[in-house]
Design an enzyme around this catalytic site. Structure first.
Site, PDB file in Angstrom:
ATOM      1  N   ASP A 161      -9.041  -2.098  21.527  1.00  9.60           N
ATOM      2  CA  ASP A 161      -8.099  -1.314  22.328  1.00  9.60           C
ATOM      3  C   ASP A 161      -8.404  -1.457  23.820  1.00  9.60           C
ATOM      4  OD1 ASP A 161      -7.091  -0.239  19.818  1.00  9.60           O
ATOM      5  OD2 ASP A 161      -9.000   0.807  19.750  1.00  9.60           O
ATOM      6  N   HIS A 189      -9.130   5.397  17.086  1.00 10.09           N
ATOM      7  CA  HIS A 189      -8.503   4.064  17.022  1.00 10.09           C
ATOM      8  C   HIS A 189      -7.203   4.240  16.228  1.00 10.09           C
ATOM      9  CE1 HIS A 189      -7.823  -0.179  16.596  1.00 10.09           C
ATOM     10  NE2 HIS A 189      -7.940  -0.114  15.287  1.00 10.09           N
TER      11      HIS A 189
HETATM   12  P1  NAD Z   1      -9.058  -8.519   4.485  1.00 13.41           P
HETATM   13  O1  NAD Z   1      -8.339  -7.862   3.346  1.00 13.41           O
HETATM   14  O2  NAD Z   1      -8.653  -9.870   4.928  1.00 13.41           O
HETATM   15  O3  NAD Z   1     -10.598  -8.590   4.153  1.00 13.41           O
HETATM   16  C1  NAD Z   1     -11.310  -7.468   3.721  1.00 13.41           C
HETATM   17  C2  NAD Z   1     -12.452  -8.000   2.875  1.00 13.41           C
HETATM   18  O4  NAD Z   1     -13.294  -6.905   2.593  1.00 13.41           O
HETATM   19  C3  NAD Z   1     -12.003  -8.584   1.529  1.00 13.41           C
HETATM   20  O5  NAD Z   1     -12.563  -9.881   1.368  1.00 13.41           O
HETATM   21  C4  NAD Z   1     -12.541  -7.594   0.512  1.00 13.41           C
HETATM   22  O6  NAD Z   1     -12.915  -8.221  -0.708  1.00 13.41           O
HETATM   23  C5  NAD Z   1     -13.744  -7.039   1.259  1.00 13.41           C
HETATM   24  N1  NAD Z   1     -14.186  -5.712   0.824  1.00 13.41           N
HETATM   25  C6  NAD Z   1     -13.417  -4.661   0.410  1.00 13.41           C
HETATM   26  N2  NAD Z   1     -14.209  -3.656   0.048  1.00 13.41           N
HETATM   27  C7  NAD Z   1     -15.485  -4.041   0.265  1.00 13.41           C
HETATM   28  C8  NAD Z   1     -16.742  -3.423   0.058  1.00 13.41           C
HETATM   29  N3  NAD Z   1     -16.836  -2.203  -0.436  1.00 13.41           N
HETATM   30  N4  NAD Z   1     -17.852  -4.136   0.358  1.00 13.41           N
HETATM   31  C9  NAD Z   1     -17.780  -5.391   0.842  1.00 13.41           C
HETATM   32  N5  NAD Z   1     -16.599  -6.035   1.030  1.00 13.41           N
HETATM   33  C10 NAD Z   1     -15.471  -5.354   0.756  1.00 13.41           C
HETATM   34  O7  NAD Z   1      -9.016  -7.459   5.696  1.00 13.41           O
HETATM   35  P2  NAD Z   1      -9.312  -7.741   7.227  1.00 13.41           P
HETATM   36  O8  NAD Z   1      -8.062  -8.174   7.885  1.00 13.41           O
HETATM   37  O9  NAD Z   1     -10.536  -8.558   7.368  1.00 13.41           O
HETATM   38  O10 NAD Z   1      -9.571  -6.244   7.740  1.00 13.41           O
HETATM   39  C11 NAD Z   1     -10.687  -5.506   7.314  1.00 13.41           C
HETATM   40  C12 NAD Z   1     -10.606  -4.089   7.846  1.00 13.41           C
HETATM   41  O11 NAD Z   1     -10.689  -4.077   9.272  1.00 13.41           O
HETATM   42  C13 NAD Z   1      -9.304  -3.361   7.517  1.00 13.41           C
HETATM   43  O12 NAD Z   1      -9.594  -2.012   7.169  1.00 13.41           O
HETATM   44  C14 NAD Z   1      -8.528  -3.406   8.817  1.00 13.41           C
HETATM   45  O13 NAD Z   1      -7.575  -2.374   8.920  1.00 13.41           O
HETATM   46  C15 NAD Z   1      -9.665  -3.217   9.789  1.00 13.41           C
HETATM   47  N6  NAD Z   1      -9.398  -3.597  11.185  1.00 13.41           N
HETATM   48  C16 NAD Z   1      -9.922  -2.799  12.151  1.00 13.41           C
HETATM   49  C17 NAD Z   1      -9.732  -3.110  13.486  1.00 13.41           C
HETATM   50  C18 NAD Z   1     -10.303  -2.250  14.566  1.00 13.41           C
HETATM   51  O14 NAD Z   1     -10.006  -2.473  15.753  1.00 13.41           O
HETATM   52  N7  NAD Z   1     -11.123  -1.232  14.265  1.00 13.41           N
HETATM   53  C19 NAD Z   1      -9.011  -4.247  13.828  1.00 13.41           C
HETATM   54  C20 NAD Z   1      -8.478  -5.059  12.823  1.00 13.41           C
HETATM   55  C21 NAD Z   1      -8.682  -4.715  11.488  1.00 13.41           C
HETATM   56  C1  LMR Z   2      -5.584  -3.193  14.895  1.00 10.62           C
HETATM   57  O1  LMR Z   2      -5.608  -2.338  15.777  1.00 10.62           O
HETATM   58  O2  LMR Z   2      -5.058  -4.323  15.079  1.00 10.62           O
HETATM   59  C2  LMR Z   2      -6.225  -2.907  13.568  1.00 10.62           C
HETATM   60  O3  LMR Z   2      -6.727  -1.603  13.525  1.00 10.62           O
HETATM   61  C3  LMR Z   2      -5.340  -3.198  12.413  1.00 10.62           C
HETATM   62  C4  LMR Z   2      -4.250  -2.169  12.263  1.00 10.62           C
HETATM   63  O4  LMR Z   2      -4.047  -1.659  11.165  1.00 10.62           O
HETATM   64  O5  LMR Z   2      -3.586  -1.904  13.269  1.00 10.62           O
END
Ligand code: NAD
Ligand code: LMR
Length: 331
Positions: A161, A189
């Site tokens: 952000d 967030h």
């Molecule tokens: P994705 O689905 O591509 O990958 C998630 C991975 O996590 C999968 O491979 C899954 O098997 C694994 N997983 C699920 N539960 C698990 C556990 N208990 N232990 C270990 N591995 C586990 O998702 P992604 O796009 O990589 O996103 C992951 C997370 O990050 C989501 O919750 C998404 O919303 C979040 N995210 C946060 C931000 C932020 O700014 N905070 C930004 C982008 C995404």
């Molecule tokens: C983001 O801000 O891009 C991540 O937290 C993914 C989402 O769900 O928005």
């Protein structure tokens, strides 16, 4: 050259994992003099573990000089063992039309077990960064399970952000992003987050003076930053990954760079009027683990005008509501 640092990454075979691991192994996160051992954690599922093997093969094929070892596991007690950094990425991402808080019921419970495992087996200097959404509240859940590690060691990522806000300000003012300074993110967030533009500077001058368009700062700017994740999901059909991995690299890099000032979500302890027990984004200054329990000091001295106070109250309200939703998951 120092001893290798163990870095645990959950969700290592996911989207963010794929954009993250190579950057850690190349030295961009901990610097060019710090060798690393990657401890990659996935779920106990054949497809996920197979995909993780493929990622490990690719890491090997990069021949990174700093990559001194890899652990592939579906067991958190093995994956977090002796780790100094625990990057909690693994969780379900939201899809179109969802808010991040909609993920709480599914994702929150992941952080109960992981918080316990980290507290039991991670290194004495372990630090945790939560990325899996809703990141602030998941971080609070994991921290609540810790009996050994101080709560300050648990931080959630709002750096994406901060980066988004800096990029939007640079675009509006037609300057390079490097000329934008001191833009910090407060609160959750989520769309209620507050990018505090009044304290930010462009080429040393206050942002409101340079932009000269208060309605844009209070309206479109805050809205664009707050809803950028949803805009990316609408465009890509998938949530942000490369920019999220980049922000995680920045978050940790700033925490290992003394004097760095940046936004992270921490236990608020009442700063800026937040409920003391929620994890809220705010500016911090990096110190070291020798001087402070988390290796940073929250910067609590910024004064807020009435507009800012209203935004802080709204994002605090949401964090308090999320906390109430997960009260059964708190240790
Ligand atoms: P994705 O689905 O591509 O990958 C998630 C991975 O996590 C999968 O491979 C899954 O098997 C694994 N997983 C699920 N539960 C698990 C556990 N208990 N232990 C270990 N591995 C586990 O998702 P992604 O796009 O990589 O996103 C992951 C997370 O990050 C989501 O919750 C998404 O919303 C979040 N995210 C946060 C931000 C932020 O700014 N905070 C930004 C982008 C995404
Ligand atoms: C983001 O801000 O891009 C991540 O937290 C993914 C989402 O769900 O928005």
């Amino acid at each position: 050259m120092q001893a290798p640092v163990r870095i645990a990454v959950t969700g290592a075979a996911g989207q963010i994992g794929y954009a993250l691991l190579f950057r850690i192994a190349s030295g961009q996160m901990l610097g060019p003099d710090t060798p690393v051992i990657l401890q990659m954690i996935e779920i106990p599922n054949e497809k996920a573990m197979k995909a993780l093997e493929g990622v490990a093969m690719e890491l090997e094929d990069c021949a990174f000089p700093l990559l001194r070892g890899m652990v592939l596991t579906d067991d958190p007690n093995k994956g977090f063992k002796d780790a100094s950094w625990c990057c909690l990425v693994g969780a379900k991402p939201r899809g179109p039309g969802m808010e991040r808080a909609d993920l709480l019921k599914d994702n929150g419970k992941i952080f109960v077990g992981q918080g316990k495992a980290i507290d039991t087996v991670a290194a004495q200097d372990a630090r945790v960064v939560v990325v899996g959404n809703p990141a602030n509240t998941n971080c609070m859940i994991a921290a609540s399970q810790a009996k050994r590690l101080p709560k300050e060691r648990f931080t959630a990522m709002v750096r994406l952000d901060q980066n988004r806000a800096a990029a939007q300000l640079a675009k509006k003012a037609a300057v390079d992003v490097k000329d934008v300074k001191d833009i910090f993110i407060y609160g959750n967030h989520s769309p209620t987050m507050f990018p505090a533009f009044a304290h930010a500077k462009i080429n040393g001058k206050p942002v409101p003076e340079v932009i000269g368009h208060h309605a844009w700062l209070q309206g479109e700017f805050c809205e664009t930053v707050g809803k950028r994740g949803a805009a990316i999901i609408a465009a890509r059909g998938l949530s942000s990954a490369a920019s999220a991995a980049n922000a995680l690299v920045d978050h940790v890099h700033s925490l290992v760079t003394p004097g760095s000032v940046h936004s992270i979500a921490v236990k608020s302890n009442g700063a800026y009027g937040f409920d003391p027990n929620v994890w809220a984004g705010m500016p911090v200054k990096t110190t070291s683990l020798k001087d402070t329990p988390g290796g940073y000091e929250p910067i609590t001295s910024y004064t807020m005008d009435d507009f800012a106070k209203g935004k802080l109250a709204a994002t605090n309200k949401e964090l308090v509501e999320e906390r109430a939703t997960v009260k059964d998951m708190l240790g």
